[in-house]
Design an enzyme around this catalytic site. Sequence first.
Site, PDB file in Angstrom:
ATOM      1  N   GLY B 131      28.082  41.240 -11.657  1.00  0.00           N
ATOM      2  CA  GLY B 131      27.346  41.831 -12.771  1.00  0.00           C
ATOM      3  C   GLY B 131      26.966  40.791 -13.799  1.00  0.00           C
ATOM      4  O   GLY B 131      27.533  39.696 -13.842  1.00  0.00           O
ATOM      5  N   CYS B 132      26.020  41.140 -14.639  1.00  0.00           N
ATOM      6  CA  CYS B 132      25.491  40.156 -15.596  1.00  0.00           C
ATOM      7  C   CYS B 132      26.516  39.812 -16.678  1.00  0.00           C
ATOM      8  O   CYS B 132      26.808  38.643 -16.922  1.00  0.00           O
ATOM      9  CB  CYS B 132      24.180  40.641 -16.204  1.00  0.00           C
ATOM     10  SG  CYS B 132      24.215  42.299 -16.892  1.00  0.00           S
ATOM     11  N   PHE B 133      27.062  40.837 -17.354  1.00  0.00           N
ATOM     12  CA  PHE B 133      28.125  40.562 -18.325  1.00  0.00           C
ATOM     13  C   PHE B 133      29.286  39.841 -17.642  1.00  0.00           C
ATOM     14  O   PHE B 133      29.867  38.901 -18.184  1.00  0.00           O
ATOM     15  CB  PHE B 133      28.654  41.874 -18.921  1.00  0.00           C
ATOM     16  CG  PHE B 133      27.926  42.364 -20.133  1.00  0.00           C
ATOM     17  CD1 PHE B 133      27.660  41.523 -21.205  1.00  0.00           C
ATOM     18  CD2 PHE B 133      27.541  43.699 -20.240  1.00  0.00           C
ATOM     19  CE1 PHE B 133      27.018  42.000 -22.352  1.00  0.00           C
ATOM     20  CE2 PHE B 133      26.902  44.179 -21.386  1.00  0.00           C
ATOM     21  CZ  PHE B 133      26.640  43.328 -22.434  1.00  0.00           C
TER      22      PHE B 133
END
Lengths: 322, 322, 322, 322
Positions: B131-133
Amino acid sequence: MIQVGIIGGAGYTAGELIRILLNHPEAAIAFVQSSSNAGNLVDAVHRDLVGETSLTFEADPDLTKADVLFLCMGHGKSKEFIESTSIPASVKIIDLSHDFRLKAEGNDFVYGLPEINRELIRASKRIANPGCFATGIQLAVLPLAAAGLLKNELHVHAITGSTGAGQAPSKTSHFSWRNSNVSVYKAFQHQHLGEIRQSFQQLQNSFDFDVNFVPVRGNHTRGIFASVYTDFEGTAEEAVKLYEDYYASHPFVFVTSENPDVKQVVNTNKAVLYLEKHGSKLLILSVTDNLLKGASGQAVQNMNLMFGLNEKVGLNLKAVAF
Amino acid sequence: MIQVGIIGGAGYTAGELIRILLNHPEAAIAFVQSSSNAGNLVDAVHRDLVGETSLTFEADPDLTKADVLFLCMGHGKSKEFIESTSIPASVKIIDLSHDFRLKAEGNDFVYGLPEINRELIRASKRIANPGCFATGIQLAVLPLAAAGLLKNELHVHAITGSTGAGQAPSKTSHFSWRNSNVSVYKAFQHQHLGEIRQSFQQLQNSFDFDVNFVPVRGNHTRGIFASVYTDFEGTAEEAVKLYEDYYASHPFVFVTSENPDVKQVVNTNKAVLYLEKHGSKLLILSVTDNLLKGASGQAVQNMNLMFGLNEKVGLNLKAVAF
Amino acid sequence: MIQVGIIGGAGYTAGELIRILLNHPEAAIAFVQSSSNAGNLVDAVHRDLVGETSLTFEADPDLTKADVLFLCMGHGKSKEFIESTSIPASVKIIDLSHDFRLKAEGNDFVYGLPEINRELIRASKRIANPGCFATGIQLAVLPLAAAGLLKNELHVHAITGSTGAGQAPSKTSHFSWRNSNVSVYKAFQHQHLGEIRQSFQQLQNSFDFDVNFVPVRGNHTRGIFASVYTDFEGTAEEAVKLYEDYYASHPFVFVTSENPDVKQVVNTNKAVLYLEKHGSKLLILSVTDNLLKGASGQAVQNMNLMFGLNEKVGLNLKAVAF
Amino acid sequence: MIQVGIIGGAGYTAGELIRILLNHPEAAIAFVQSSSNAGNLVDAVHRDLVGETSLTFEADPDLTKADVLFLCMGHGKSKEFIESTSIPASVKIIDLSHDFRLKAEGNDFVYGLPEINRELIRASKRIANPGCFATGIQLAVLPLAAAGLLKNELHVHAITGSTGAGQAPSKTSHFSWRNSNVSVYKAFQHQHLGEIRQSFQQLQNSFDFDVNFVPVRGNHTRGIFASVYTDFEGTAEEAVKLYEDYYASHPFVFVTSENPDVKQVVNTNKAVLYLEKHGSKLLILSVTDNLLKGASGQAVQNMNLMFGLNEKVGLNLKAVAF
């Protein structure tokens, strides 16, 4: 106190009306109608109102409680509402849609641009509140039309904030798309051209020139920056005098001597105009807040006139400035 | 040339993959699948691709044409797709959803963060792209975990651009709402906490501290700015050395000596880290582009590794800088 | 490898050149000159370059190391530099200022707009790179001029990102002022009008109409959105064919059938044009990135042509898209 | 009418004071002092004031005309001004700098946060108006401190609009840099920590925990979004009750039951708080407008208290909302 009813209370223009009216010294909100939000707190939808109101949206308010109704539904819906609803004859109406802006047989609404129709508005019971682009553009041109000085086509380019398009989601209202973006829509065909031409013809009967209008979606939320130019035979000084004279008695319109920017008027009901002469052409720049002078602020200005108040009452709004 | 198939081609991460792959010297796009857009030109949806591709979306492409599939559908949809589709055994899979990120019985996907699993990725046929975070936050912490130096809870605050939320319209993706706005969501409960904790435990078995994570919706489209702090006994210099050593062989992660900003990495696959020591705490700032190192760029980095290429191939992207 | 020297390396256009050239397969940066930053690391000023270069700025580089010099100093400074500096005769020059754009006795620079002067550029040793507004506006009009179809004045409105004004601080570059703001400057008097008129006259000798140009400061950093309209006797289809034919051999200019937006081209060297016919008028919308097709990208395109390369080499840039 | 003098009238906080005071029913502006702008019209600097005032800046106004002076000069300058100027003993002072915020021998200024010192303010002649970050963060914590419930360190992350940094140009105030950007500055070392700790200790003598504060430069002009968390033994409901009770008598602070956003309060003097309990921690989100509740609005609130007025007078400001 003027008792105000708002029909279609969940949208942007209704929210802005409520923001103004909660601080208006001569008006009180009798009810806020909304079908989709009936029963919800008004400040749950217009969240900046936290702490300012305990109103809830009503589906079917008692219209007799209102001295004036503001219709804030979508275009086409106002006509439907008026035809299908029993509105007491004593209740004044200010319609923010385009349904009644164009003169037509059986249409007894007065076009609510005080800078052209102030006396008619004072005497009227039904007002068609102008469109946002239409307001900014007309204010840039009215003095020329009133003096019969429109002699050729007009070139209009106007950039609007996103709130002009309302809150319905669309591809062009998506933040990821619109942020830092610029685009044009409905070039030469925007629906406000009708009311614009109508006003020019009201002031200058012979007016029959093209109004070339390129509307632009800006990368901001509030404010319209309109640039207009057309042929003008006089000097810049003569133009400035013409405009200052025309607007001398109109408390929200100012002619400035500096190149303006839209944040000068954001969150106010003001319009600021600026003039330059180049060759044979007069350039007029006009800045307004599309939700205030272009919609709800002007609607309250109209209400003030209809009820015999000073048109500025409740409209001394602090600019956001930044 | 690696033949690439993209499943779910109309969304943001798919668009970003296409942008990268059209210029990738060792890969070609075999097909772009989309149910909703089948038959439409790819550049009619991803409009910046005008002039770069004549591909059209296909509803049911022949999967045997691909050497690798990128799954760019919504969370939950990848699992469904894999279970219901006959995918040739030779076709590698890189899944951008969260469906296979957490270790579980029967889940043979390798977690695709090259900075922790590079060798496993090289040997793998199925990758769960982070995921990005999760990417931005893990990169800020991996060297500490690898050295067994996480001794207390972590305090994480990360601000994301709007593209992290995809293109589905919502109240918080509306330009009129989001522009110039700031808000928090899913505080302490963001779904990326699972994969973050999993990685910390992979590197430091004993890790069992809280990861206090406050995610923020920023007023920009691309980029994640993460700030992380936790107890650290050494000096700032020791911390910098630890980080530089850890990332020496990782070509996309840089330790800088200046306070960073998110536009340093927007439109690149880079991560920039910055360290400060305050009292007993080490502050780590981490900036990444959520669509690149946080999604599609990292997916291509994983593809490069899986196919024996240098992981930078096709990923020397010009920063937008402004 | 073409050895490139950059003079005036700390500004926006120089930074953009470096971003492009670091990934250009046929060019290498020999030196980056800067008086104010001599001795500093290039990536300390252009901070997005972290990890991509170890170059430092030099005050007085050895010009013989370069095959070509890009002059990225302020307007007026290029002339000074050339007059006061001993530049080896073999060194080609691409000047990004306006100093040599206008034809004049003794000015042997070729105006570097490939879409009008490609063959001259290939044969030239000195190029005057066009202005950003000038590029976007000319691309919108060249096919009409080339066909001798300019029959009346032009109406031009163009909105630029803030990077067009460079990095010197000013009231109108302050974030608190410019964010969410719109304003006009130098209406009818912008300095790019000279080069614009010169090109129109080059293609259509008789051209002697007004170019009414209203430049607008937009609320974004990169990109120019230009709208142009003028009289045109043919149909929309004829106009589209005229434009498609004109640009068929020019790899960076595209005619699209959808209303464009500026983010379609941000971070690319592309120009996208779109045509509509309204009454007697043809409306042309043109979007470009002011730092790329409007400055440094076009400069590299010119370099490619001068050195016999395909003009696209090194310019297949990934759009930022959001 | 309270006669108001403003010293240092050209900056952001002075402009905001003027905006408020022009519509304040119990105050009038006696003069606006500015050395750099002496002789200029006030609305030539604060351009949104067009049409609202004909005041000019004065270099050396007659201080005896004022009942109260607002000092809006830079930090350090207020002390200088007071020491070098003969101010009539009857003239009250509200200082917006940090010069007198910290208790010290000989400092007779009262810290002007009405939510902690209302009665002292009413009785005071000299007020040190709190800092913007300091206001937003303290409001998030005061009820805990007042109840003696601060039991461990605090974790604070706050994002500010650009106006918090004033109008002096700097690299980080340049639109091209700041737009769509995020960065951190003065982490753990912000100058507001002193006044924050002082207030916590005033309410909870024993307070001696770390206040870990990461300040963030946001990509907007107005508003502070602060998130604070710390250990709290009670339930979420108990926390909400504690906060509601504490702020029941304070008319500008509201506890909301929905995740807040900063535009709820932009252009108002309100603070909106929101609480969540996660594990052992209480998260408090706080939104304020840095120029209003964080500066000039609070200054007027203090003036109201000092002159025996209701603290809301003149501060029923319409939110900009968008």
